[in-house]
Design a protein around this motif. Sequence first.
Motif, short mmCIF file in Angstrom:
data_model
loop_
_atom_site.label_atom_id
_atom_site.label_comp_id
_atom_site.label_asym_id
_atom_site.label_seq_id
_atom_site.Cartn_x
_atom_site.Cartn_y
_atom_site.Cartn_z
N ASP A 235 0.82 -1.23 0.00
CA ASP A 235 0.00 0.00 0.00
C ASP A 235 0.84 1.27 0.00
N ARG A 236 2.15 1.13 -0.25
CA ARG A 236 3.03 2.28 -0.09
C ARG A 236 3.68 2.62 -1.42
N GLU A 237 3.46 3.86 -1.91
CA GLU A 237 4.15 4.34 -3.11
C GLU A 237 5.62 4.53 -2.78
N LEU A 238 6.53 4.05 -3.65
CA LEU A 238 7.95 4.32 -3.46
C LEU A 238 8.34 5.55 -4.27
N THR A 239 9.19 6.39 -3.71
CA THR A 239 9.74 7.52 -4.46
C THR A 239 10.80 6.98 -5.42
N GLY A 240 11.26 7.83 -6.32
CA GLY A 240 12.30 7.42 -7.27
C GLY A 240 13.55 6.96 -6.55
N GLU A 241 13.95 7.74 -5.53
CA GLU A 241 15.15 7.38 -4.75
C GLU A 241 14.95 6.01 -4.09
N GLU A 242 13.78 5.80 -3.51
CA GLU A 242 13.51 4.54 -2.81
C GLU A 242 13.56 3.35 -3.76
N ARG A 243 12.99 3.51 -4.96
CA ARG A 243 13.01 2.41 -5.94
C ARG A 243 14.44 2.07 -6.32
N GLY A 244 15.25 3.10 -6.54
CA GLY A 244 16.66 2.89 -6.87
C GLY A 244 17.41 2.16 -5.77
N LEU A 245 17.19 2.60 -4.53
CA LEU A 245 17.87 1.98 -3.39
C LEU A 245 17.45 0.52 -3.24
N LEU A 246 16.16 0.25 -3.45
CA LEU A 246 15.65 -1.11 -3.29
C LEU A 246 16.22 -2.04 -4.37
N LEU A 247 16.29 -1.54 -5.61
CA LEU A 247 16.88 -2.34 -6.70
C LEU A 247 18.32 -2.71 -6.37
N LYS A 248 19.09 -1.73 -5.88
CA LYS A 248 20.49 -1.99 -5.54
C LYS A 248 20.59 -2.97 -4.36
N TYR A 249 19.69 -2.86 -3.40
CA TYR A 249 19.67 -3.79 -2.25
C TYR A 249 19.44 -5.21 -2.75
N ARG A 250 18.47 -5.38 -3.66
CA ARG A 250 18.18 -6.71 -4.21
C ARG A 250 19.41 -7.29 -4.90
N GLU A 251 20.09 -6.47 -5.72
CA GLU A 251 21.31 -6.93 -6.41
C GLU A 251 22.34 -7.41 -5.42
N GLU A 252 22.52 -6.63 -4.33
CA GLU A 252 23.57 -6.95 -3.35
C GLU A 252 23.19 -8.14 -2.48
N HIS A 253 21.90 -8.50 -2.43
CA HIS A 253 21.47 -9.60 -1.57
C HIS A 253 20.97 -10.80 -2.37
N GLU A 254 21.33 -10.88 -3.66
CA GLU A 254 20.96 -12.05 -4.48
C GLU A 254 21.74 -13.26 -3.98
N SER A 255 21.03 -14.35 -3.81
CA SER A 255 21.71 -15.62 -3.48
C SER A 255 20.69 -16.75 -3.36
#
Length: 255
Positions: A235-255
Motif C-alpha cells: 500500500d506504499r508508493e515508493l519515491t524514485g530514490e527509494e526504488r533505486g535503493l531497493l533495486l540496488k539492495y536486491r542486487e547486493e542480496h541475491e543468493s
Amino acid sequence: MSAGSARLAVEVVTLFPEAIREHLAIGVVGRALERGIVHVGTEDPRTYVQDVHRTVDDRPYGGGPGMVLKAEPVANAIAAAEARLPPGSPRIYLSAQGRRFDQAMARRLASLPGFLLLAGRYEGVDERVLEASIDDELSIGDYVLSGGELAALVVIDATVRLLPGVLNDAESALQESFAEAGGLLDWPHYTRPEEWRGKRVPEVLCGGNHAAIRRWRLQQALGRTEARRPDLLTDRELTGEERGLLLKYREEHES
Ligand code: 9D3
C-alpha cells in the motif's frame, strides 16, 4: 498533576489490577505517569461481589469447559471506572474476537481525552454486559493469551508513547524519522566496538557522510521490509530514490 488534568485518562477493569500497575511503573510509560501526562486507574470486579468466596465467575449456560465472568460485577466495575473518565470515553473490550489493534488505532486513542479497557479472563465475559456497556472490541493479534491484561498493557504502551511530551527529543526524532513514520521496518543498529568477533560495523556508518548514512539506512529499511514484511510495501508508493535503493539492495542480496 492530578487525574483530572492529565492529557489522557485510562481506566482498566481487571481481576489483576496490581499486575497492570506494576508493569506501568517502568520505562517510558512510568515516566509519563510520574509527570502526570497520563493517568491510569484500575477497577476490580471482585470489589462488587458480596459472597464469602467473592465469586466473579460461573459455569457457562449450555455447558462446556471453562468459566464465564459474571455480568453484574463487571457492569458495576465498568460503571465505577467510567465515572472517573471524561464523558463519551469509549469502552473497549479486549478479546481474541476483536478487530486487530494497530498503529492507526493507537494514534486514534492517543487523540482522545480518555478510554476504558476491559480485560477478560476465563472463557470470556457474559455477552449481556458487553451489549450493555461496551462500545468496541479489540484483539492484539492471532495467538491465544490467558487473559486481557497483557493486551491492555500493549494498548496503553503503544498509545502513551504517542502523547506530546512523553518521548524525549532524541526518542521523538527517531520516531519521526522515515522508518517509524513511513511504515517501514527499522534498519540495523551498531555500537562499539567497531569489530566484534571478527564482524565489522558497516564502513559507511563509521564515517561522517550523513547523506550516505541516511541513504544506507533507508536502503536497509526498504530491503528488510520487502524481505520480511512485503505486505507493508503493497500500500506504499515508493519515491524514485527509494526504488533505486531497493533495486540496488536486491542486487547486493541475491543468493
Ligand atoms: C475456545 C477456546 N478459548 C481458549 C482456550 C478461547 C479463548 C478464551 C479466552 C481464547 C483467549 C482467551 C483470552 N484472551 C484474551 O483475553 C485476549 C486476547 C487473545 O487471546 N489474543 C489476542 N488478543 C487478545 S485481547 C484479549
